[in-house]
Enzyme design. Structure first.
Site, PDB file in Angstrom:
ATOM      1  N   CYS A   2       0.841  -1.190   0.000  1.00  0.00           N
ATOM      2  CA  CYS A   2       0.000   0.000   0.000  1.00  0.00           C
ATOM      3  C   CYS A   2       0.882   1.249   0.000  1.00  0.00           C
ATOM      4  O   CYS A   2       1.970   1.244   0.564  1.00  0.00           O
ATOM      5  CB  CYS A   2      -0.932   0.077   1.194  1.00  0.00           C
ATOM      6  SG  CYS A   2      -2.004  -1.322   1.401  1.00  0.00           S
ATOM      7  N   ARG A  27       3.820   0.026  -4.894  1.00  0.00           N
ATOM      8  CA  ARG A  27       3.602  -0.527  -3.551  1.00  0.00           C
ATOM      9  C   ARG A  27       2.291  -1.295  -3.442  1.00  0.00           C
ATOM     10  O   ARG A  27       2.038  -1.964  -2.447  1.00  0.00           O
ATOM     11  CB  ARG A  27       3.607   0.604  -2.523  1.00  0.00           C
ATOM     12  CG  ARG A  27       4.939   1.283  -2.371  1.00  0.00           C
ATOM     13  CD  ARG A  27       4.867   2.295  -1.264  1.00  0.00           C
ATOM     14  NE  ARG A  27       4.712   1.666   0.022  1.00  0.00           N
ATOM     15  CZ  ARG A  27       5.698   1.432   0.863  1.00  0.00           C
ATOM     16  NH1 ARG A  27       6.909   1.780   0.559  1.00  0.00           N
ATOM     17  NH2 ARG A  27       5.475   0.845   2.012  1.00  0.00           N
ATOM     18  N   TRP A  74      -2.852  -2.535  -1.550  1.00  0.00           N
ATOM     19  CA  TRP A  74      -2.476  -3.924  -1.788  1.00  0.00           C
ATOM     20  C   TRP A  74      -3.294  -4.709  -0.763  1.00  0.00           C
ATOM     21  O   TRP A  74      -3.003  -4.645   0.432  1.00  0.00           O
ATOM     22  CB  TRP A  74      -0.978  -4.115  -1.564  1.00  0.00           C
ATOM     23  CG  TRP A  74      -0.463  -5.469  -1.920  1.00  0.00           C
ATOM     24  CD1 TRP A  74      -0.040  -5.897  -3.144  1.00  0.00           C
ATOM     25  CD2 TRP A  74      -0.291  -6.585  -1.036  1.00  0.00           C
ATOM     26  NE1 TRP A  74       0.373  -7.203  -3.072  1.00  0.00           N
ATOM     27  CE2 TRP A  74       0.227  -7.652  -1.791  1.00  0.00           C
ATOM     28  CE3 TRP A  74      -0.543  -6.799   0.318  1.00  0.00           C
ATOM     29  CZ2 TRP A  74       0.512  -8.900  -1.254  1.00  0.00           C
ATOM     30  CZ3 TRP A  74      -0.258  -8.047   0.868  1.00  0.00           C
ATOM     31  CH2 TRP A  74       0.264  -9.077   0.077  1.00  0.00           C
ATOM     32  N   ASN A 100      -1.766   2.205   6.117  1.00  0.00           N
ATOM     33  CA  ASN A 100      -0.931   1.087   5.661  1.00  0.00           C
ATOM     34  C   ASN A 100      -0.687   0.182   6.851  1.00  0.00           C
ATOM     35  O   ASN A 100      -0.484   0.694   7.957  1.00  0.00           O
ATOM     36  CB  ASN A 100       0.450   1.570   5.213  1.00  0.00           C
ATOM     37  CG  ASN A 100       0.453   2.044   3.790  1.00  0.00           C
ATOM     38  OD1 ASN A 100      -0.565   2.051   3.130  1.00  0.00           O
ATOM     39  ND2 ASN A 100       1.627   2.465   3.338  1.00  0.00           N
ATOM     40  N   GLY A 101      -0.597  -1.114   6.617  1.00  0.00           N
ATOM     41  CA  GLY A 101      -0.289  -2.021   7.726  1.00  0.00           C
ATOM     42  C   GLY A 101      -1.481  -2.913   8.004  1.00  0.00           C
ATOM     43  O   GLY A 101      -2.413  -3.035   7.199  1.00  0.00           O
ATOM     44  N   GLU A 490      18.286 -16.748  -7.389  1.00  0.00           N
ATOM     45  CA  GLU A 490      17.862 -15.374  -7.669  1.00  0.00           C
ATOM     46  C   GLU A 490      17.311 -15.268  -9.100  1.00  0.00           C
ATOM     47  O   GLU A 490      16.292 -14.617  -9.330  1.00  0.00           O
ATOM     48  CB  GLU A 490      19.034 -14.407  -7.437  1.00  0.00           C
ATOM     49  CG  GLU A 490      18.790 -12.979  -7.830  1.00  0.00           C
ATOM     50  CD  GLU A 490      17.606 -12.276  -7.158  1.00  0.00           C
ATOM     51  OE1 GLU A 490      16.999 -12.853  -6.227  1.00  0.00           O
ATOM     52  OE2 GLU A 490      17.268 -11.182  -7.596  1.00  0.00           O
ATOM     53  N   LYS A 494      13.496 -14.103 -10.007  1.00  0.00           N
ATOM     54  CA  LYS A 494      13.229 -12.990 -10.919  1.00  0.00           C
ATOM     55  C   LYS A 494      12.250 -13.440 -12.000  1.00  0.00           C
ATOM     56  O   LYS A 494      11.303 -12.740 -12.320  1.00  0.00           O
ATOM     57  CB  LYS A 494      14.560 -12.567 -11.545  1.00  0.00           C
ATOM     58  CG  LYS A 494      14.930 -11.170 -11.701  1.00  0.00           C
ATOM     59  CD  LYS A 494      15.199 -10.269 -10.557  1.00  0.00           C
ATOM     60  CE  LYS A 494      14.390 -10.389  -9.323  1.00  0.00           C
ATOM     61  NZ  LYS A 494      14.959  -9.800  -8.142  1.00  0.00           N
ATOM     62  N   GLU A 497       8.636 -13.975 -10.616  1.00  0.00           N
ATOM     63  CA  GLU A 497       7.981 -12.727 -10.246  1.00  0.00           C
ATOM     64  C   GLU A 497       7.371 -11.986 -11.404  1.00  0.00           C
ATOM     65  O   GLU A 497       6.260 -11.489 -11.307  1.00  0.00           O
ATOM     66  CB  GLU A 497       9.039 -11.747  -9.686  1.00  0.00           C
ATOM     67  CG  GLU A 497       9.446 -11.907  -8.309  1.00  0.00           C
ATOM     68  CD  GLU A 497      10.428 -10.795  -7.967  1.00  0.00           C
ATOM     69  OE1 GLU A 497       9.979  -9.806  -7.401  1.00  0.00           O
ATOM     70  OE2 GLU A 497      11.634 -10.923  -8.277  1.00  0.00           O
ATOM     71  N   HIS A 513      18.771 -36.479  -7.767  1.00  0.00           N
ATOM     72  CA  HIS A 513      18.105 -37.019  -6.571  1.00  0.00           C
ATOM     73  C   HIS A 513      16.603 -36.744  -6.604  1.00  0.00           C
ATOM     74  O   HIS A 513      15.949 -36.764  -5.572  1.00  0.00           O
ATOM     75  CB  HIS A 513      18.744 -36.446  -5.305  1.00  0.00           C
ATOM     76  CG  HIS A 513      20.186 -36.816  -5.186  1.00  0.00           C
ATOM     77  ND1 HIS A 513      20.607 -38.087  -4.871  1.00  0.00           N
ATOM     78  CD2 HIS A 513      21.315 -36.096  -5.416  1.00  0.00           C
ATOM     79  CE1 HIS A 513      21.925 -38.133  -4.882  1.00  0.00           C
ATOM     80  NE2 HIS A 513      22.388 -36.926  -5.223  1.00  0.00           N
ATOM     81  N   LYS A 610       6.193  -3.636  -3.632  1.00  0.00           N
ATOM     82  CA  LYS A 610       7.621  -3.386  -3.468  1.00  0.00           C
ATOM     83  C   LYS A 610       8.103  -3.616  -2.042  1.00  0.00           C
ATOM     84  O   LYS A 610       9.162  -4.175  -1.809  1.00  0.00           O
ATOM     85  CB  LYS A 610       7.931  -1.960  -3.916  1.00  0.00           C
ATOM     86  CG  LYS A 610       9.407  -1.587  -3.873  1.00  0.00           C
ATOM     87  CD  LYS A 610      10.188  -2.331  -4.914  1.00  0.00           C
ATOM     88  CE  LYS A 610      11.672  -2.084  -4.854  1.00  0.00           C
ATOM     89  NZ  LYS A 610      12.403  -3.130  -5.572  1.00  0.00           N
TER      90      LYS A 610
HETATM   91  C1  F6R Z   1      12.327  -9.674  -5.437  1.00  0.00           C
HETATM   92  C2  F6R Z   1      12.168  -8.744  -4.369  1.00  0.00           C
HETATM   93  C3  F6R Z   1      11.780  -9.259  -3.035  1.00  0.00           C
HETATM   94  C4  F6R Z   1      12.516  -8.465  -1.948  1.00  0.00           C
HETATM   95  C5  F6R Z   1      12.008  -8.869  -0.576  1.00  0.00           C
HETATM   96  C6  F6R Z   1      12.740  -8.134   0.528  1.00  0.00           C
HETATM   97  O1  F6R Z   1      12.705  -9.060  -6.623  1.00  0.00           O
HETATM   98  O2  F6R Z   1      12.327  -7.567  -4.555  1.00  0.00           O
HETATM   99  O3  F6R Z   1      12.010 -10.614  -2.913  1.00  0.00           O
HETATM  100  O4  F6R Z   1      13.879  -8.708  -2.062  1.00  0.00           O
HETATM  101  O5  F6R Z   1      10.645  -8.587  -0.477  1.00  0.00           O
HETATM  102  O6  F6R Z   1      12.592  -6.772   0.405  1.00  0.00           O
HETATM  103  P1  F6R Z   1      13.586  -5.770   1.135  1.00  0.00           P
HETATM  104  O7  F6R Z   1      14.912  -5.939   0.516  1.00  0.00           O
HETATM  105  O8  F6R Z   1      13.004  -4.416   0.905  1.00  0.00           O
HETATM  106  O9  F6R Z   1      13.585  -6.172   2.578  1.00  0.00           O
END
Ligand code: F6R
Length: 615
Positions: A2, A27, A74, A100-101, A490, A494, A497, A513, A610
């Site tokens: 949010c 967000r 969100w 938010n929260g 990673e 990516k 996502e 395995h 985000k």
């Molecule tokens: C993936 C991504 C998330 C963040 C995770 C932690 O691309 O961005 O997996 O890495 O939500 O977020 P931060 O780094 O803000 O604690």
């Protein structure tokens, strides 16, 4: 999760609020709404979906109020809908609130309010807040009708709330004021002479000001266009100083790129250069401002925990190799949401490193609080100055990646990798735990990396054309050995996502395995090979999937017979511990171009946000 935006000044609030919401959409983007104070009272306009739906609502451009609050959602409690969108109001429409929260005890509060005659019109936890404020306001018998009474009602309501919140409140009774407060959820106040901007995130208001106030938990701010007063929970006045943020406004713009993600991928050479800064100087000395560890202390550490979520956690997986090899300290990497509930063994000999781009991730902050409670020393690695994590950690080390707007993290990841490697070198140097020539080589390599990263980005066209061949696939596998396992994880994250393609990542030797049962004709297997000691072994594992009909995409810094594979992206060679900083780049680009090929919104993938400020 949010986004919150607020404005109080001399201009019409609504265009500023909409502009802020557009910048905050990363967000959350399920629904959006605004409330302004108009001559006839509070007006609320909201709609399901993206901010552009809100912007197109009839009448929104006629709003004239110079004070307003806004929100992009969100969804947590209640589906995305107009009714559940913020702002929410109390029954008498005296207060408008965005939040938010998560209010954990909202059910209990809702029952209390219902027993006092209040009605609810949404499924959200937030709706209890304006009603609770009204409840306390109307019960307050002190004979005054000034902003202190308004503040007291907001404070009393907040004391009843359990969970996390960042809240903005406006009232038709106090058309000159806005009250904001936060607990475990981010909120910043941007200030200029006669205008105040409130936001859950610095970049959304960077084009208006670079001067910010940061609130601590349960500190209240009461604003007018030209003043901000701060109060603690007991409503004693407190003073705060303005902090200047160096990020420039254009850092939060797309600058000619189609998407923030592509721009941020291309910003990586600069981001890591800035993060290295003077931490490694041209005479190869290594120093980290703000850390004053000595050999005696470092020798007492019996365990390092690196705790983080998602991409930031993958930084930990890479760093574990270097911590153990170069510093000879046992290192464990933990997902923050697991760490906090598994009773980890923590004491004053434990060092805990928390990595978070936003510095606001709820699970990471909770894990940090737990570590501190058990006596560990704590270091935060973050990108956001003044973020919550920096207020909790004993030491805060900043990456200087600039604002990262795309939901999928790219430049923050490589900046975190470089910073943690510098930290490792700093430790190893003090400890004398590895030989000087290796340390010197690492420092030299770090200074070379921005250039090598620029070189790596030249794979763009090659990766794009491979992405065009595979963007319709349903499953993709990622393999690696040693430090390349972290990169495989990673790369796989990516891809999931932003392309919504199912993908798995495995240590290459683990394939036989179990997971090899999934390999069938035509499936794409992506492998990362940067460690010369392990390259032959990984090649053998790739042979096993080739035999079963897999298409192979290889990212490597090593010499080998490239003809065995369908596509090979050659990246510059560097020290193995640093190789994830380069080897991830083709995988970032691959995910990006696959997502584009599928016509998806790269910067705002579905269901994600985000900054994850809820548990
Ligand atoms: C993936 C991504 C998330 C963040 C995770 C932690 O691309 O961005 O997996 O890495 O939500 O977020 P931060 O780094 O803000 O604690």
């Amino acid at each position: 999760m949010c986004g919150i935006i607020g404005y109080i000044g001399k201009q019409k609030a609504s265009p500023i609020l909409i502009n802020g919401l557009l910048r905050l959409e990363y967000r959350g983007y399920d629904s959006a709404g605004i409330s302004t104070i108009e001559p006839e009272g509070l007006v609320v306009m909201k709609d399901k979906g993206r901010v552009k739906n809100l912007y197109n609502l009839k009448g929104i451009k006629d709003l004239k109020g110079t004070i307003g609050i806004a929100h992009t959602r969100w969804a947590t409690h209640g589906k995305p809908s107009k009714e559940n969108a913020h702002p929410h109001q109390d029954n008498s429409k005296m207060f408008s609130v965005v939040h938010n929260g998560i209010i954990e005890n909202y059910n209990e509060l809702r029952i209390l309010l219902e027993n006092n005659g209040y009605k609810f019109y949404s499924e959200t936890d937030t709706e209890v807040i304006p009603n609770l404020i009204h409840y306390y306001f109307s019960k307050d018998t002190i004979e005054e009708n000034n902003k202190t009474k308004f503040l007291r009602a907001v404070r009393n309501a907040c004391l009843d709330l359990q969970g996390s919140f960042a809240i903005e409140v406006i009232s038709s009774l106090f058309p000159e004021n806005m009250i904001v407060v936060r607990k475990d959820s981010p909120l910043v106040i941007g200030t200029s002479d006669d205008e105040k901007y409130i936001s859950s995130d610095i970049p959304a208001i960077l084009s208006y000001t670079r001067n910010f106030y940061f609130l601590n938990d349960l500190e209240f701010a009461i604003l007018t266009s030209n003043s901000v007063e701060f109060y603690d929970t007991n409503l004693n006045k407190i003073t705060k100083s303005v902090q200047n943020i160096e990020w420039n406004a254009s850092a939060a713009e797309k600058d000619g790129f189609d998407d923030f993600m592509l721009k941020e991928i291309y910003e990586q050479p600069t981001a890591i250069r800035e993060t290295i800064g003077s931490r490694i100087s041209t005479d190869y000395s290594c120093d980290i401002e703000g850390l004053n560890f000595d050999k005696n202390y470092l020798n007492t550490i019996n365990m390092i925990y690196i705790v983080a979520c998602g991409t930031a956690m993958h930084v930990g997986l890479s760093a574990k190799y270097a911590f153990e090899n170069l510093c000879k300290i046992p290192t464990q990497v933990d997902i923050a949401s697991e760490f906090r509930y598994r009773n980890p063994i923590i004491n004053e000999k434990t060092l805990c490193i928390f990595i978070s781009q936003s510095g606001e991730t709820a699970d990471t902050i909770a894990a940090l609080k737990l570590a501190k409670k058990h006596g560990a020393k704590t270091i935060a690695i973050t990108n956001v100055i003044g973020s919550s994590i920096t207020r909790e950690a004993d030491y805060s080390l900043y990456t200087h990646a600039g604002p990262e707007i795309a939901v999928a993290s790219t430049k923050a990841y490589t900046s975190q990798l470089i910073l943690i490697n510098i930290l490792i070198i700093y430790f190893a140097q003090i400890l004398g735990s590895c030989n000087d020539s290796l340390l010197l080589d690492l420092k030299k390599e770090i200074l070379e990396l921005p250039k090598k990263l620029e070189e790596t980005l030249k794979c763009d066209t090659q990766v794009k054309s491979f992405a065009q061949k595979i963007y319709q696939e349903k499953d993709i596998f990622f393999l690696g050995r040693g430090i390349d396992v972290a990169t495989a994880q990673e790369g796989s994250l990516k891809l999931k996502e932003i392309s919504y393609i199912h993908s798995e990542s495995y240590p290459a030797g683990e394939l036989k395995h179990g997971p090899i049962a999934l390999i069938e004709n035509g499936i794409t297997v992506i492998s990362i090979l940067t460690d010369s000691k392990l390259v032959e072994k990984t090649i053998s594992n790739i042979q096993e999937v080739i035999t079963r009909g897999a298409k192979t995409f290889v990212v490597t810094s090593q010499k080998m017979n490239y003809n065995m594979f369908d596509e090979v992206v050659k990246i510059p060679e560097t020290n193995t511990f640093l190789s994830p900083i380069l080897s991830i780049v083709p995988l970032q680009l691959l995910s990006y171009y696959i997502s584009k090929g599928k016509g998806l919104d790269v910067d705002k993938p579905r269901n994600l946000a985000k900054s994850v400020t809820v548990e």
